[in-house]
Design an enzyme around this catalytic site. Structure first.
Site, short mmCIF file in Angstrom:
data_model
loop_
_atom_site.label_atom_id
_atom_site.label_comp_id
_atom_site.label_asym_id
_atom_site.label_seq_id
_atom_site.Cartn_x
_atom_site.Cartn_y
_atom_site.Cartn_z
N LYS A 10 0.83 -1.21 0.00
CA LYS A 10 0.00 0.00 0.00
C LYS A 10 0.87 1.27 0.00
O LYS A 10 2.09 1.21 0.22
CB LYS A 10 -0.91 -0.04 1.22
CG LYS A 10 -1.89 -1.21 1.21
CD LYS A 10 -2.79 -1.14 2.43
CE LYS A 10 -3.71 -2.33 2.51
NZ LYS A 10 -4.62 -2.25 3.67
N TYR A 50 -12.36 -2.79 -3.02
CA TYR A 50 -12.88 -2.78 -1.65
C TYR A 50 -14.41 -2.73 -1.63
O TYR A 50 -14.99 -2.13 -0.72
CB TYR A 50 -12.30 -1.58 -0.89
CG TYR A 50 -10.87 -1.79 -0.42
CD1 TYR A 50 -10.50 -2.93 0.30
CD2 TYR A 50 -9.88 -0.85 -0.68
CE1 TYR A 50 -9.19 -3.12 0.73
CE2 TYR A 50 -8.57 -1.03 -0.24
CZ TYR A 50 -8.24 -2.17 0.46
OH TYR A 50 -6.94 -2.36 0.91
N ASN A 113 -1.72 -0.22 7.24
CA ASN A 113 -1.18 -1.51 7.67
C ASN A 113 -0.32 -2.15 6.57
O ASN A 113 -0.14 -3.36 6.54
CB ASN A 113 -2.31 -2.42 8.14
CG ASN A 113 -3.38 -2.62 7.07
OD1 ASN A 113 -3.20 -2.18 5.94
ND2 ASN A 113 -4.45 -3.29 7.42
N HIS A 116 -1.99 -5.45 1.67
CA HIS A 116 -3.27 -6.15 1.55
C HIS A 116 -2.97 -7.55 1.03
O HIS A 116 -2.17 -7.72 0.12
CB HIS A 116 -4.19 -5.44 0.56
CG HIS A 116 -5.39 -6.26 0.21
ND1 HIS A 116 -6.53 -6.29 0.99
CD2 HIS A 116 -5.62 -7.14 -0.81
CE1 HIS A 116 -7.40 -7.13 0.46
NE2 HIS A 116 -6.87 -7.66 -0.63
N GLU A 127 -9.84 -10.80 -6.88
CA GLU A 127 -8.92 -9.67 -6.78
C GLU A 127 -7.79 -9.74 -7.82
O GLU A 127 -7.38 -8.72 -8.36
CB GLU A 127 -8.35 -9.61 -5.36
CG GLU A 127 -9.43 -9.28 -4.32
CD GLU A 127 -8.94 -9.33 -2.88
OE1 GLU A 127 -7.76 -9.68 -2.65
OE2 GLU A 127 -9.74 -9.02 -1.99
P1 CMP Z 1 -7.03 -4.60 4.08
O1 CMP Z 1 -6.55 -5.92 4.53
O2 CMP Z 1 -6.50 -4.05 2.81
O3 CMP Z 1 -8.64 -4.64 4.00
C1 CMP Z 1 -9.46 -3.52 4.18
C2 CMP Z 1 -8.68 -2.33 4.66
O4 CMP Z 1 -9.45 -1.33 5.27
C3 CMP Z 1 -7.73 -2.77 5.76
O5 CMP Z 1 -6.70 -3.55 5.24
C4 CMP Z 1 -7.32 -1.45 6.35
O6 CMP Z 1 -6.38 -0.76 5.56
C5 CMP Z 1 -8.66 -0.73 6.27
N1 CMP Z 1 -9.42 -0.84 7.53
C6 CMP Z 1 -10.00 -1.90 8.07
N2 CMP Z 1 -10.66 -1.60 9.20
C7 CMP Z 1 -10.47 -0.28 9.39
C8 CMP Z 1 -10.90 0.64 10.37
N3 CMP Z 1 -11.66 0.25 11.41
N4 CMP Z 1 -10.51 1.92 10.25
C9 CMP Z 1 -9.76 2.31 9.19
N5 CMP Z 1 -9.34 1.48 8.20
C10 CMP Z 1 -9.68 0.19 8.31
#
Ligand code: CMP
Length: 157
Positions: A10, A50, A113, A116, A127
């Site tokens: 990311k 998403y 984070n 993905h 995906e």
């Molecule tokens: P990812 O595994 O890419 O899947 C969905 C993404 O949404 C997740 O990683 C985070 O980057 C984001 N995400 C999930 N939960 C939250 C949350 N509560 N607040 C903000 N971002 C979130």
């Protein structure tokens, strides 16, 4: 069973110059990177990828985040790759992710984070199709194959 999964590095991963270290973890595990490109995610692409989060309160922030800088998209292949990559990446919130996982070692955020990874074989198929055409896949026989498991564990398919 050999599987393929989608991995996205990311914007925070690119901005923090962690691309090489994250890719090294996938390679160290014995996974094959069979497709890779740097792209900028458009709002439309973000909504497609998403789709299940579109109505969540965090979606607007997630879209701003995922479109703010380029990402690196990859398809990774190996035995049980979906679960293996999810374990390497760790749980969503970096604060809760176990030490030794990518998020556990490098992230302190739920949104930023770093990585993905598809959460199921079905999600992986959906995906991978969003980010790559069949012509972009470059599968090959990994030199480490004899060390990935025995014939009994991993019968040829
Ligand atoms: P990812 O595994 O890419 O899947 C969905 C993404 O949404 C997740 O990683 C985070 O980057 C984001 N995400 C999930 N939960 C939250 C949350 N509560 N607040 C903000 N971002 C979130």
């Amino acid at each position: 069973m050999s599987e393929r999964t989608l991995v996205l590095l990311k914007p925070d991963c690119i901005e923090r110059r962690l691309v090489g270290r994250v890719i090294a973890r996938l390679e160290d595990k014995g996974l094959n990177i069979i497709a890779m490109k740097m792209i900028r995610v458009t709002p439309e692409l973000a909504r497609r990828h998403y789709a299940e989060h579109l109505n969540k309160p965090f979606y607007p922030g997630l879209e701003s985040f995922i479109t703010r800088s380029p990402i690196v998209a990859m398809i990774v292949e190996g035995p049980e790759a979906v679960a293996v990559v999810r374990n390497l990446v760790g749980v969503t919130n970096g604060l809760e992710a176990a030490a030794g996982t990518i998020r556990g070692d490098f992230s302190s955020s739920q949104q930023m984070n770093l990585v993905h990874a598809s959460d199921s074989p079905e999600s992986a198929l959906r995906e991978m199709d969003i980010f790559f055409s069949q012509a972009e896949l470059c599968p090959y026989a990994p030199a480490v194959k004899p060390w990935l498991g025995t014939h009994e564990e991993r019968p040829a398919r």
